[in-house]
Design a protein around this motif. Sequence first.
Motif: not given
Length: 325
Positions: A220-221, A258-261, A285-289
Motif C-alpha cells: 500500500a502506498t 511502501c514509500t511513494p517513491d 504491471l506489478y512491482d515494475c514488471r
Amino acid sequence: MSAEKKTASSLAQHYAPQIEGKVVLTTGVSPSTLGAVFVHAIAKSKPALLILAGRNMAKVQETAKALDAENVKTRTLELNLGSLTDVRAAAATVNGWADVPYIDVLVNNAGVMALDYGVSPEGHENHLAINHLGPFLFTNLIMDKVLASATPRVVMVSSDGHRLCPIRFDDVNFKEGKSYNRWQAYGQSKTANMLMAIALAETLGPKKLEAFSLTPGPGATPSHLVDHIDWSVQFEEMLKVDRFFGNWQGWLTEFPMCTPDEGVAVYVVGAFDEAIADTYNGAYLYDCRPANPWTETVKPWATSSVEAKRLWKLTETLVGQEFQY
C-alpha cells in the motif's frame, strides 16, 4: 536494474534516454499525490513537456510551480473527469493546442476510492464515472494526438483492488445505490482500468499504440486518495468483500506499506520501458514488471479479452459516443 527495491527517482535516471524529449500528459497531479511524485521523478530526465491535468487548478498550478526548479517546460489543463461535458471541453482544449502536435505518453492516474454513494451529472455511479468513463472518453477524444507520436503509449493506473469486483454488466450503477458497496464500486472501476488497457492494445496495437495497466506498489502506498476513509470502520468492510471472494487479503490485520517513491516506480516502467512493448502489450504491471497470475493477485475477470470488448461496447453506450479505429 537490480533486485533491490526500485524507486521512481532511480528508474527515471535509468530510463533517461527514453524520457528525454517526450511529451507526457499526466492526470491527477495535486501536490503529494502519486501523480505528482511521478512527474517530479521524470522531470529530472529532460522531457520536452509535462502536461499537468487535474480538477483543482490551484493545486495543479502548485505542482507546476514546484517543477520550475527542475527547469522543465510545463502546461496545465483543467480536467474534471466526473463530468462528461467537462471531459469533452478538456479534450477540445488539448486538440486545439497547435504547438503540441503529439503526446507521447498519457498517464491516466487520477481517481477516487471508497466514496459514499453518489452519481455524476450524467447519473453514473461516481467511481465508474471518475475512474473509468471520464478517462475512457478523454483518452479516445485525444487519441489522434497520441497516435501522432512515434512511440504512442497509454498507461492506466489500476490497483490490486480490482480483486474486489468484476464488471457488473447488468448493474454497473448498483441499482441506483440500493445494492451499493463502496469497495465493490472501487473494485469494479479498477477492473475497468485493466480491461481498457487490454482493449486499447488489441484495437490500436496495429497502429503502434502501447497500453498498460498497473498497480502502485508493491505494498500500500501513502496517498491523499484515502484521506476521507474512516479505517476503523472501512477496513473491516473491505475485508468482508475479500472474504466473500476467498481472497487471501481477507484475513490481513494490516497491509504492507511502501514509500511513494517506491510505489510510483512502476509508473516509470509502464510509461517508458521499451522491452515490455511487443510481448506484453496490454499487460497489467506489478512491482515494475508484468504481473504473474500464478503468484500475485490478478483476477481473470480483469484479463479477459472478451470482457474487455464487452466493456468497451458498454462504455461507448454510457458516454454516448462510438470510436471507430
